[in-house]
Enzyme design. Structure first.
Site, PDB file in Angstrom:
ATOM      1  N   LYS A  38      40.235  44.119  33.591  1.00 60.39           N
ATOM      2  CA  LYS A  38      40.286  44.700  32.077  1.00 60.39           C
ATOM      3  C   LYS A  38      41.034  45.625  31.648  1.00 60.39           C
ATOM      4  O   LYS A  38      40.315  45.171  30.389  1.00 60.39           O
ATOM      5  CB  LYS A  38      39.411  46.442  32.306  1.00 60.39           C
TER       6      LYS A  38
HETATM    7  C1  LIG Z   1      37.378  44.182  40.572  1.00 57.93           C
HETATM    8  C2  LIG Z   1      36.221  43.029  39.575  1.00 57.93           C
HETATM    9  N1  LIG Z   1      35.783  41.786  40.099  1.00 57.93           N
HETATM   10  C3  LIG Z   1      34.631  40.925  39.074  1.00 57.93           C
HETATM   11  C4  LIG Z   1      33.497  42.121  38.567  1.00 57.93           C
HETATM   12  C5  LIG Z   1      32.550  42.198  37.595  1.00 57.93           C
HETATM   13  O1  LIG Z   1      32.987  41.209  36.175  1.00 57.93           O
HETATM   14  P1  LIG Z   1      31.608  41.576  34.975  1.00 57.93           P
HETATM   15  O2  LIG Z   1      31.399  42.514  36.053  1.00 57.93           O
HETATM   16  O3  LIG Z   1      32.422  41.232  33.984  1.00 57.93           O
HETATM   17  O4  LIG Z   1      30.391  40.321  35.951  1.00 57.93           O
HETATM   18  C6  LIG Z   1      34.273  43.807  37.894  1.00 57.93           C
HETATM   19  C7  LIG Z   1      33.576  44.669  37.127  1.00 57.93           C
HETATM   20  O5  LIG Z   1      33.360  44.164  35.996  1.00 57.93           O
HETATM   21  C8  LIG Z   1      35.147  44.572  38.674  1.00 57.93           C
HETATM   22  O6  LIG Z   1      35.876  45.492  38.693  1.00 57.93           O
HETATM   23  N1  LIG Z   2      32.084  46.129  37.512  1.00 51.95           N
HETATM   24  C1  LIG Z   2      33.224  47.048  36.020  1.00 51.95           C
HETATM   25  C2  LIG Z   2      31.472  47.253  35.984  1.00 51.95           C
HETATM   26  C3  LIG Z   2      31.610  47.534  34.012  1.00 51.95           C
HETATM   27  O1  LIG Z   2      31.314  46.485  33.625  1.00 51.95           O
HETATM   28  P1  LIG Z   2      31.523  46.387  31.781  1.00 51.95           P
HETATM   29  O2  LIG Z   2      32.644  45.061  32.387  1.00 51.95           O
HETATM   30  O3  LIG Z   2      30.768  45.986  31.219  1.00 51.95           O
HETATM   31  O4  LIG Z   2      32.715  46.965  31.335  1.00 51.95           O
HETATM   32  C4  LIG Z   2      33.139  48.374  35.848  1.00 51.95           C
HETATM   33  O5  LIG Z   2      34.710  48.069  36.741  1.00 51.95           O
HETATM   34  O6  LIG Z   2      33.911  49.423  35.665  1.00 51.95           O
END
Ligand SMILES: Cc1ncc(COP(=O)(O)O)c(C=O)c1O
Ligand SMILES: N[C@@H](CCOP(=O)(O)O)C(=O)O
Length: 462
Positions: free
Chosen positions: A112
């Site tokens: 993120k």
């Molecule tokens: C460590 C981790 N891996 C994978 C994901 C999944 O990613 P996305 O929500 O973009 O599919 C998340 C949450 O977003 C996450 O925090």
């Molecule tokens: N896995 C995410 C969930 C939110 O996803 P986002 O990519 O829409 O912000 C988290 O860790 O919060």
């Protein structure tokens, strides 16, 4: 560059407006009207460039006139200066033909940070120009929240409210959100699941009077700028393994569908991605939907990869919009049916989706076993989300085509799951070494939009 809503009934915006708006006013998600393309020669010239320069080249066409080249360069430089690896997103070989893309070298130890650090910089530029202040509301299953707090804490023109599901994030994730002392950040423990948090977020964005009164802004992948920043590492990784001369495959641990959707945009821009593999944990709605054509929401089952404990996958709406040939009415109808529990994907759209994505799932036992297997085979310790990806990737390896599994978080964020698998608790890096000694500040709150709205009105800075 113009941005349109997946539901076709919101104003068309430029990049800055789309970024500051978050959710479209018709409840949809913004997407660029046209996807910019790179030629093979242009992609080949990315080879050997610093991450920041690739980011500038990938992001610029989407930004259009919203930020000058100098502003964009500066924002990108500041965004990634705090990462602890010079490559920002280094590749590590797991086995011949299978690589991990390490995305946990940012300040909060998850992928993120790549997007959040950049939009933190872009928000500051935009707010300084407009003189506005905003109220950021986020929903998190653990990682988005900590990254957002890190990117926006202490800013005088931003209040940050992050909703997370009470008892359903790891202790490290919770402490990352609850220990910053800055008065402008608020960690809200909601009595519900991540899906509830995301639904309340959308309720409040769809309350237009409230939204305008507090200047609501979103930093979830609802915000196109989040997805945009995540496109970059698909380019750097693929190019360092021989693209555009050769095809590469990616496997992405998936929950809210933002990260894998970024991969699909990289492919649409001309990057030769062969397979894009959606890897889910036991909350496998995406795997089931793409296998059967039925998107049916079930109960969220808590797992050892809690950040992916999601059933209502927000960005799937963007993929549906593309698969339904940009028909906003069709998407709006599906999203109405979703409120009643689910929908059937048309045969044409399903075929299109299957041309873009393949899928797989990992059970809890398989995830734990994969953490142990990778430790035995390579000495690498991986987080449970990454283990979900690696397990599914191993089922989709193709001779002669490199597979890149996205390593989305540092194992130290999930010490219990890692210890259960390999008997060690990975240490936190130095800058977080005293995390368990810091004081926590959490507001427990009902899963109720009205209650959350009142709290925001009471706590935000006028
Ligand atoms: C460590 C981790 N891996 C994978 C994901 C999944 O990613 P996305 O929500 O973009 O599919 C998340 C949450 O977003 C996450 O925090
Ligand atoms: N896995 C995410 C969930 C939110 O996803 P986002 O990519 O829409 O912000 C988290 O860790 O919060």
């Amino acid at each position: 560059m113009r941005y349109v809503s997946t539901r076709g009934r919101a104003p068309v915006l430029d990049f800055e407006q789309a970024m500051m708006t978050g959710l479209a006013r018709d409840g949809g998600l913004y997407l660029p009207e046209a996807i910019p393309m790179f030629s093979a020669d242009e992609i080949a010239r990315f080879e050997g460039l610093p991450y920041e320069e690739v980011a500038r080249r990938v992001v610029s066409p989407f930004v259009g006139e919203s930020f000058s080249d100098a502003d964009l360069r500066g924002a990108i430089a500041r965004a990634y200066a705090g990462f602890d690896h010079i490559a920002r997103a280094p590749l590590v070989q797991l086995a011949p033909g299978h690589h991990l893309l390490e995305l946990s070298h940012g300040p909060t130890l998850a992928f993120k940070d790549f997007a959040m650090q950049l939009i933190g910089q872009l928000f500051q530029l935009a707010l300084a120009r407009s003189g506005n202040r905003v109220t950021i509301l986020g929903a998190t299953s653990g990682d988005t929240g900590s990254a957002a707090i890190e990117a926006f804490c202490g800013l005088s023109n931003v209040d940050v409210f992050i909703m997370y599901p009470h008892g359903r994030v790891s202790e490290v994730q919770r402490r990352q959100m609850s220990t910053p002392a800055d008065a402008n950040v608020h960690a809200l423990a909601v009595d519900g699941t991540f899906d509830d948090c995301q639904a309340r977020l959308k309720d409040l964005f769809n309350d237009h009077d409230f939204r305008d009164e507090v200047g609501l802004a979103g930093v979830n992948s609802i915000n196109w700028a989040r997805v945009l920043a995540q496109i970059v590492y698909y380019f750097t990784a693929a190019v360092s393994l021989g693209a555009p001369r050769r095809e590469v495959d990616f496997t992405v641990p998936t929950g809210n569908f933002g990260d894998i959707f970024a991969g699909s945009i990289a492919r649409a821009m001309g990057l030769p991605i062969g397979r894009l593999v959606v890897a889910t944990n036991q909350n496998d709605i995406l795997h089931r939907a793409l296998t059967s054509g039925e998107y049916r929401v079930g109960m969220v089952e808590p797992s050892i990869s809690p950040s992916m404990d999601i059933q209502v996958s927000s960005n799937f709406e963007r993929a549906l919009w593309l698969a339904y040939d940009r028909d906003g009415n069709a998407v709006a109808k599906l999203m109405d049916e979703l409120k009643a529990g689910g929908f059937t994907i048309s045969q044409g759209a399903l075929q299109q989706l299957r041309e873009t994505y393949v899928t797989g799932r990992a059970s809890e036992e398989e995830t734990t076993a994969m953490i142990a297997t990778i430790r035995d085979e390579t000495a690498e310790v991986i987080c449970p989300h990454t283990a979900v990806a690696v397990k599914v990737a191993r089922e989709h390896l193709r001779p002669g085509v490199p597979m890149i599994s996205l390593s989305t978080a540092h194992p130290a964020k999930f010490p219990d799951a890692v210890e259960a698998a390999v008997g060690i608790r990975p240490p936190l890096p130095q800058h977080m070494a005293d995390l368990f000694q810091r004081d926590e500040r959490i507001t427990r709150i009902a899963n109720d939009a009205g209650v959350i709205k009142s709290l925001i009105l009471e706590r935000r800075t006028e």
